[in-house]
Design a protein around this motif. Structure first.
Motif, PDB file in Angstrom:
ATOM      1  N   LEU A   1     138.145  44.040 105.688  1.00 47.12           N
ATOM      2  CA  LEU A   1     138.783  42.858 105.107  1.00 47.12           C
ATOM      3  C   LEU A   1     138.725  41.709 106.097  1.00 47.12           C
ATOM      4  O   LEU A   1     139.284  41.797 107.200  1.00 47.12           O
ATOM      5  CB  LEU A   1     140.245  43.159 104.754  1.00 47.12           C
ATOM      6  N   ALA A   2     138.062  40.635 105.730  1.00 48.20           N
ATOM      7  CA  ALA A   2     138.037  39.419 106.542  1.00 48.20           C
ATOM      8  C   ALA A   2     139.280  38.613 106.180  1.00 48.20           C
ATOM      9  O   ALA A   2     139.361  38.044 105.090  1.00 48.20           O
ATOM     10  CB  ALA A   2     136.767  38.624 106.265  1.00 48.20           C
TER      11      ALA A   2
ATOM     12  N   ASP B   1     136.023  38.993 101.734  1.00 45.16           N
ATOM     13  CA  ASP B   1     136.805  37.855 102.211  1.00 45.16           C
ATOM     14  C   ASP B   1     138.137  37.789 101.455  1.00 45.16           C
ATOM     15  O   ASP B   1     138.176  37.420 100.289  1.00 45.16           O
ATOM     16  CB  ASP B   1     136.002  36.566 102.003  1.00 45.16           C
ATOM     17  N   PHE B   2     139.206  38.150 102.154  1.00 49.72           N
ATOM     18  CA  PHE B   2     140.550  38.067 101.580  1.00 49.72           C
ATOM     19  C   PHE B   2     141.374  37.009 102.316  1.00 49.72           C
ATOM     20  O   PHE B   2     142.602  37.041 102.273  1.00 49.72           O
ATOM     21  CB  PHE B   2     141.261  39.429 101.703  1.00 49.72           C
TER      22      PHE B   2
ATOM     23  N   LYS C   1     146.358  34.190 103.631  1.00 50.64           N
ATOM     24  CA  LYS C   1     147.108  32.985 103.994  1.00 50.64           C
ATOM     25  C   LYS C   1     148.286  32.773 103.057  1.00 50.64           C
ATOM     26  O   LYS C   1     149.416  32.498 103.491  1.00 50.64           O
ATOM     27  CB  LYS C   1     146.194  31.759 103.974  1.00 50.64           C
ATOM     28  N   GLU C   2     148.040  32.903 101.754  1.00 53.78           N
ATOM     29  CA  GLU C   2     149.095  32.632 100.777  1.00 53.78           C
ATOM     30  C   GLU C   2     150.187  33.703 100.801  1.00 53.78           C
ATOM     31  O   GLU C   2     151.386  33.383 100.762  1.00 53.78           O
ATOM     32  CB  GLU C   2     148.487  32.555  99.372  1.00 53.78           C
TER      33      GLU C   2
ATOM     34  N   ILE D   1     148.251  42.946 100.476  1.00 55.79           N
ATOM     35  CA  ILE D   1     146.822  42.844 100.773  1.00 55.79           C
ATOM     36  C   ILE D   1     146.167  44.214 100.904  1.00 55.79           C
ATOM     37  O   ILE D   1     145.323  44.593 100.093  1.00 55.79           O
ATOM     38  CB  ILE D   1     146.580  42.035 102.069  1.00 55.79           C
ATOM     39  N   LYS D   2     146.537  44.973 101.924  1.00 53.43           N
ATOM     40  CA  LYS D   2     145.787  46.171 102.287  1.00 53.43           C
ATOM     41  C   LYS D   2     145.834  47.260 101.235  1.00 53.43           C
ATOM     42  O   LYS D   2     144.948  48.099 101.174  1.00 53.43           O
ATOM     43  CB  LYS D   2     146.285  46.712 103.630  1.00 53.43           C
ATOM     44  N   PHE D   3     146.882  47.241 100.400  1.00 58.19           N
ATOM     45  CA  PHE D   3     146.912  48.249  99.344  1.00 58.19           C
ATOM     46  C   PHE D   3     146.761  47.636  97.952  1.00 58.19           C
ATOM     47  O   PHE D   3     145.798  47.948  97.265  1.00 58.19           O
ATOM     48  CB  PHE D   3     148.157  49.128  99.476  1.00 58.19           C
TER      49      PHE D   3
END
Length: 393
Positions: free
Chosen positions: A32-33, A72-73, A78-79, A105-107
């Motif tokens: 994940l970027a 690209d996340f 950011k949000e 994010i990660k899950f």
């Protein structure tokens, strides 16, 4: 089983991915970027989302012989994480960005993408364990190595997410063994330092970073009685439990040091007082979620209430015994807990058997029974029964 291995570029995720391959799964590596500045480099051992980490993840996948993709996340990160972090501090809270990253994010984001692409599970290098009960329901538990246990930051995982989560490091007795295994496999990250602090604050200066994001205004520092004892340049720069840097104009009558008890951003005030008042007896949490199925006492409330609020303004579950942990690797404290539906909003209420020191709104409280993670909530209020914050001016 088709498995997406989340490759952060660290030793834990690399070994976790390798073990998934050894188990015979069809494994694909994904990185994940998260940084909005793709050229960002690591500073010492800070961070976990830099261009160097992406390269390290690629090298690990190359050695393992598995495909490697970068997603690209950064905008969502950011949000959902960075902007949330700023907003929480602006509200006088002390947020946990790692918890938010796992929650949003990660899950959820990565798992949603994985399932859409036909994967059965997401594999990560977290130190935690998933166990199935007699009915096949999945439970989240502490890892074998309690010193590295990360089950607390995974307390946001839901019943559905646990069905698709894989933690190959669960039974590993120590981080040293993981590094030794990485070295045997020829992985270049075997001796790579662990990431620490907040990944998006490269130099670790949280106060300085926030000063550029939040407008700071001078205000008053008051004691627990409401008396003005000093001034500050911005209430958001303080944290509950802080002792140093208060620059108080009036010493305490008893001559003992004072600590930050509360931050009131709406009034732009910082409340200080004796150390004894940092001992919290009761906490109330919002944004409640259960890791796996909720405990029976809570499930009974939810079944009886139906839709939130249907149980009336103060519907509550039966109390149950648990342990609560607030800080990573912190000592769990015994408590009695219950859930309330107040005005249609879920609240998790904890009466602590032993007081906990220096708890701040915005932190996350994670509930355990033995090694099992029951669930978590964001602390909305924490108070000492020896002090009524409403009386402090």
């Amino acid at each position: 089983m088709k498995v997406l291995a989340a490759m952060s570029g660290g030793v834990d995720s690399a070994v976790a991915g390798a073990r998934a391959v050894d188990a015979g799964h069809d494994v694909v590596g994904g990185h994940l970027a998260l940084s909005r500045m793709p050229g960002t480099l690591r500073t010492g051992s800070r961070g976990c989302c830099t261009i160097e980490d992406s390269r390290d993840a690629w090298r690990a996948c190359d050695i393992l012989g598995i495909p490697y993709y970068v997603w690209d996340f950064s905008e969502r990160f950011k949000e959902d994480v960075v902007d949330d972090f700023i907003a929480e501090y602006a509200a006088g809270h002390t947020p946990n960005p790692c918890m938010r990253c796992n929650e949003r994010i990660k899950f959820p984001a990565l798992l949603e993408k994985a399932l859409a692409l036909g994967f059965d599970a997401v594999c990560t290098g977290h130190y935690a364990k998933v166990i199935e009960d007699g009915q096949g329901n999945r439970e989240l538990h502490r890892a074998a190595d309690w010193a590295k246990d990360q089950s607390d930051v995974l307390g946001v995982l839901t019943h559905e997410q646990l069905k698709h989560s894989m933690f190959p490091l669960a039974d590993t007795p120590s981080k040293a063994e993981v590094r030794a295994e990485a070295a045997r496999r020829g992985l270049s990250v075997a001796n790579k330092p662990d990431s620490h602090d907040i990944c998006f604050i490269a130099d670790g200066d949280t106060r300085g970073w926030l000063a550029e994001k939040i407008e700071m205004e001078p205000g008053e520092i008051v004691d627990e009685t409401g008396a003005v004892v000093g001034g500050h340049d911005g209430a958001n720069a303080f944290t509950v439990g802080q002792r140093r840097g208060l620059k108080l104009g009036r010493p305490a009558a008893v001559g003992k040091p004072r600590f930050v008890l509360e931050i009131r951003p709406k009034e732009n005030k910082v409340v200080v007082g004796p150390e004894a008042l940092l001992a919290v007896d009761q906490m109330r949490g919002i944004k409640v979620s259960w890791a796996g199925l909720p405990v029976a006492e809570v499930a009974a409330l939810l079944d009886a209430a139906g839709t939130p609020g249907a149980g009336g303004d103060a519907a509550r579950s039966a109390a149950f015994d648990c342990m609560v942990q607030v800080r990573a690797h912190g000592d769990p404290v015994p408590a009695q807990a219950w859930e309330e539906l107040v005005g249609g909003r879920q609240q998790l209420v904890l009466a602590l058997v032993e007081p906990m020191r220096g708890v701040a709104p915005g932190q996350t409280m994670v509930l355990y029974q033995g090694t099992r993670v029951l669930g978590q909530a964001t602390i909305d209020s924490a108070r000492s029964l020896a002090w009524d914050p409403a009386g402090a001016g």
